[in-house]
Motif scaffolding. Sequence first.
Motif, PDB file in Angstrom:
ATOM      1  N   LEU A 140      28.333   2.252 -51.429  1.00 28.93           N
ATOM      2  CA  LEU A 140      27.994   3.029 -52.627  1.00 28.93           C
ATOM      3  C   LEU A 140      27.733   2.105 -53.816  1.00 28.93           C
ATOM      4  N   GLU A 141      28.559   1.083 -53.932  1.00 26.72           N
ATOM      5  CA  GLU A 141      28.369   0.140 -55.046  1.00 26.72           C
ATOM      6  C   GLU A 141      27.008  -0.536 -54.946  1.00 26.72           C
ATOM      7  N   GLY A 142      26.627  -0.864 -53.718  1.00 30.59           N
ATOM      8  CA  GLY A 142      25.315  -1.480 -53.503  1.00 30.59           C
ATOM      9  C   GLY A 142      24.197  -0.557 -53.965  1.00 30.59           C
ATOM     10  N   ARG A 143      24.343   0.735 -53.677  1.00 36.73           N
ATOM     11  CA  ARG A 143      23.315   1.699 -54.091  1.00 36.73           C
ATOM     12  C   ARG A 143      23.284   1.873 -55.618  1.00 36.73           C
ATOM     13  N   VAL A 144      24.464   1.805 -56.238  1.00 38.42           N
ATOM     14  CA  VAL A 144      24.509   1.914 -57.706  1.00 38.42           C
ATOM     15  C   VAL A 144      23.716   0.764 -58.338  1.00 38.42           C
ATOM     16  N   ARG A 145      23.794  -0.401 -57.691  1.00 40.96           N
ATOM     17  CA  ARG A 145      23.087  -1.571 -58.249  1.00 40.96           C
ATOM     18  C   ARG A 145      21.596  -1.566 -57.907  1.00 40.96           C
ATOM     19  N   LEU A 153      22.159   7.788 -58.944  1.00 44.26           N
ATOM     20  CA  LEU A 153      22.947   8.911 -59.457  1.00 44.26           C
ATOM     21  C   LEU A 153      23.798   9.528 -58.351  1.00 44.26           C
ATOM     22  N   GLN A 154      23.207   9.635 -57.153  1.00 42.45           N
ATOM     23  CA  GLN A 154      23.953  10.185 -56.016  1.00 42.45           C
ATOM     24  C   GLN A 154      25.157   9.299 -55.691  1.00 42.45           C
ATOM     25  N   ALA A 155      24.934   7.980 -55.697  1.00 42.99           N
ATOM     26  CA  ALA A 155      26.020   7.046 -55.389  1.00 42.99           C
ATOM     27  C   ALA A 155      27.119   7.118 -56.450  1.00 42.99           C
ATOM     28  N   LEU A 156      26.724   7.295 -57.701  1.00 45.21           N
ATOM     29  CA  LEU A 156      27.732   7.387 -58.767  1.00 45.21           C
ATOM     30  C   LEU A 156      28.566   8.661 -58.613  1.00 45.21           C
ATOM     31  N   THR A 170      31.863  -2.512 -60.913  1.00 48.00           N
ATOM     32  CA  THR A 170      30.499  -1.989 -60.741  1.00 48.00           C
ATOM     33  C   THR A 170      30.249  -0.820 -61.694  1.00 48.00           C
ATOM     34  N   LEU A 171      31.239   0.052 -61.801  1.00 47.04           N
ATOM     35  CA  LEU A 171      31.072   1.218 -62.673  1.00 47.04           C
ATOM     36  C   LEU A 171      30.939   0.796 -64.138  1.00 47.04           C
ATOM     37  N   LEU A 172      31.755  -0.164 -64.541  1.00 46.06           N
ATOM     38  CA  LEU A 172      31.698  -0.616 -65.938  1.00 46.06           C
ATOM     39  C   LEU A 172      30.359  -1.297 -66.235  1.00 46.06           C
ATOM     40  N   ALA A 173      29.831  -1.978 -65.235  1.00 48.54           N
ATOM     41  CA  ALA A 173      28.502  -2.595 -65.427  1.00 48.54           C
ATOM     42  C   ALA A 173      27.447  -1.491 -65.559  1.00 48.54           C
ATOM     43  N   ALA A 174      27.627  -0.422 -64.789  1.00 49.10           N
ATOM     44  CA  ALA A 174      26.654   0.687 -64.857  1.00 49.10           C
ATOM     45  C   ALA A 174      26.762   1.452 -66.171  1.00 49.10           C
ATOM     46  N   VAL A 175      27.948   1.417 -66.793  1.00 47.62           N
ATOM     47  CA  VAL A 175      28.108   2.117 -68.086  1.00 47.62           C
ATOM     48  C   VAL A 175      27.183   1.504 -69.140  1.00 47.62           C
ATOM     49  N   ILE A 176      26.896   0.220 -69.000  1.00 48.39           N
ATOM     50  CA  ILE A 176      25.996  -0.405 -69.982  1.00 48.39           C
ATOM     51  C   ILE A 176      24.580  -0.590 -69.410  1.00 48.39           C
ATOM     52  N   ALA A 187      30.097   6.540 -66.588  1.00 48.86           N
ATOM     53  CA  ALA A 187      31.261   6.739 -67.463  1.00 48.86           C
ATOM     54  C   ALA A 187      32.174   7.814 -66.876  1.00 48.86           C
ATOM     55  N   ARG A 188      31.585   8.869 -66.358  1.00 47.31           N
ATOM     56  CA  ARG A 188      32.378   9.946 -65.774  1.00 47.31           C
ATOM     57  C   ARG A 188      33.122   9.435 -64.521  1.00 47.31           C
ATOM     58  N   ALA A 189      32.393   8.682 -63.690  1.00 46.45           N
ATOM     59  CA  ALA A 189      33.011   8.151 -62.474  1.00 46.45           C
ATOM     60  C   ALA A 189      34.135   7.172 -62.829  1.00 46.45           C
TER      61      ALA A 189
END
Lengths: 400, 466
Positions: A140-145, A153-156, A170-176, A187-189
């Motif tokens: 899932l983290e790979g898909r987020v990246r 969005l599905q992976a998050l 990974t989530l914190l990196a996606a927040v920005i 942010a929700r995840a």
Amino acid sequence: MWRRFGDLGFAALVAVVITVEAVPLVWLTWVVLGDLGHHEGLTWILLGGVATAALGLVVVTAYLLAYQTVSDRRAAALARARGEWVARWLRVLAGREPEPAGPLGRDAVGALLELREAVRGAEAERLLELLRRYGVGDGLEGRVRGHRIARRLQALEDLARARAPEAMPTLLAAVIDPDRRVQVAAARAAARTLADVEDPGTREELAEAFAASLVAAALPFGVIEEVLLLADEAAPALVRAILAREDVPAPFVRAALDAVGRLGLLPFGDAAVARLSHPDPEVRAAALRAVARLHVLPEGAREAVRAALDDEVEFVRIHATAAAALLPREEALAALWARLGDPSWWVRRAAADALAGLGRAGLAELGHAARAHPDRYARDMAAQALRDRTERVVAEAVAR
Amino acid sequence: MRALELVQVGLLTYFVVLNLIYSGLSFIGLRTVVVHARELSDLALRDLLEREVYRPVSILVPAFNEERTIVAAVRSFLALQYPRFEVIVVSDGSTDGTLERLIEAFALVEDPRVWSARLPTRPVRRVLRSLRHPELVVVDKENGGKSDALNAAINLARYPLIAPVDADSVLDAQAILRASRVFVEDETVLAVGGTVRPLNGATFRSGRPVSMRVPSGWLERFQIVEYARAFFLGRTGWTRLGTVLIISGAFGLFRRDAVVRVGGFWTGTVGEDMELVLRLHREYRRAGLPYRIVVAPDPICWTEVPSDLRTLLRQRSRWHRGLWQNLWRHRGMLLDPRYGRIGMLGLPYFWLFEALAPVVEVVGLVTFGISLALGVVDPGIFALFLAMAVLHGMLLSQIAVGVEAMLLERYPRISDRLRLLAAAFLEFLGFHQLLALDRFVATLRVLRGRGGWGAMRRAGIPTATS
């Protein structure tokens, strides 16, 4: 609401069809404008246009008819497979069946995430271990990246269900992330994940990093408010991390103060009181809301509430009426009596509601105001509040 | 002859540019729907409810002589899946049994309440409240038109979000929840429009269609295709481009403070929904305030579409007159860079390809007819051009109807899908041209300064219990 399969394929197909179809259309414009009506080659271009449109129509229609035919069956098969996997995972949890061999298919992962969302306590921890063992989080983290927004969005969403602390970086990196949709989902995840971190030290550390990411992303008030409420047990750590930052924008302070009030975080009462005179009216209003909800108003902070009752901003006065109920009784009655004559209808309404909430003395004051307040609008509002109160009491009695 | 040729070239270019725009919008709209389906998950909606992050909503229902639909409509509004809302029905001087039906169905009693009359309206005779549903308020006022009724409802609204809806509509049970989520995620959002789908042929229980069939009438089928094209592709596409100019009067969610700030609904138009959106754009742009106005594909509102030609033509004439009134009233924004994409992209498109489209189409048909008669245009080329136009229109319709197939609540039968495909084809063999002629006449009526609302014939909302 939506079927999440076959839509990406449909979008890709439409992209191809539209692109192919645009060629004769653009060519047609070129020829017609360039030649102003001399029809050499026009027939062939039009024929091309007819052929591409007809072909596009046939392909799209075929796809849709096939989709219509198979999608219900596929949805039923997916639900059946998911149900079977849920039952199998429950047997695994109960020790009645050995763990299946990996790697897991989509249905197995979906069932695992569903259970992780539904189950709490020791079994939830066991499910998290299973997610780790099968490397679900890594996938899932790979898909987020990745680059495709729909898949990200599905992976998050899946990570929001998984609540795996190791995914926080990974989530914190996606927040920005530059895409606001990814920021909000991440942010929700992250908030849901942080809620599951039990070690206080790790929680504080992650909360600080999360607060930094949120501030860097400059997420809107509503999202921060939701994040703080989703953080559950970790909310105090996150509130502390937000309020401790010097660079924090006003909407963050506002959201933190609202969380303080809504979650009843008494240790932050002083933080709310300290912001009763904040230069930003939204923050002043949030501080007043928090103070009113916590029922905390130290003697030294009373002057700020008195000042807020005369604030030039309407919504600050509205929230000040609720906080005014915490002033010494006689003073509260007098202040709310005065606000009943406020030029704003909404402040009058809030003052009447606050009086109605002050028990017998407040109701008596409302009755007095309905008869004898010098302001006609104040009299009307007091009478209205009394009527509403009576209706509510009657409705509650009937319901009982 | 040369003039005729030049007109033909102009028309051809107009057609091609319009269709390229439609194609582009279709793809953008479709992509937006696909992403949106993942952006707004059930998990996100559940969190919204459980954590109580939602904003309370006042649902505003203007009603004028709606005795056939009003009770079913109000019941559907009261059954919404939303934790905090109120329903304010305004009987705008109804002369039929609208008010009596409401009093009987919901046990209404008079309520001598006081309210903030920020927006001027025709006098309110009385306010009634329900003994059974504390969240229902009914206003009985003198007739002043839909905008006036909505302004009266806004004056009584207690909550920060308002949702003007039509009294002949059914809101999907999750519609408010889905639309309100947008306000949570972006404080600058002033308004969220939903998708309107024809309810003809469907049966409802608690705001959910329990059975869906494509209606038997071709007029209704054509409208299903039209609505799919307009909402799933057109308006969703415009949202992505940041140029939403219309939020349907059937259902939209607005920030009350923003609507009050710009003076509420304007009573001088029959297209009050578009006018309000244009005024919001104008005032917020002028004030330099950040804002967004969006249309989301899945807050769904079901509405009864006309099943007889006379009512349909009257409705479309009114819509077109409303469009002209609004474009003319806000003509100062056209091509004014201060209004950004609204002035430079959205409004020019609406002038050229919405308001003037029927004029171009009627003139085009007449010109081609004359040209054929005079032998100026090659009949073969004309036939090919016509075939290309029809096929292209059908393709776009089919893509739009295809988005509908992705919904869980879709027309379930293959036969229904084939009927919609047939409707997408037959639409171009007379129906489309008839509507173009109707809108052409509406344009002439606007030039002569005539036009009102006109009466609507309703069949009523089919419910599973009735």
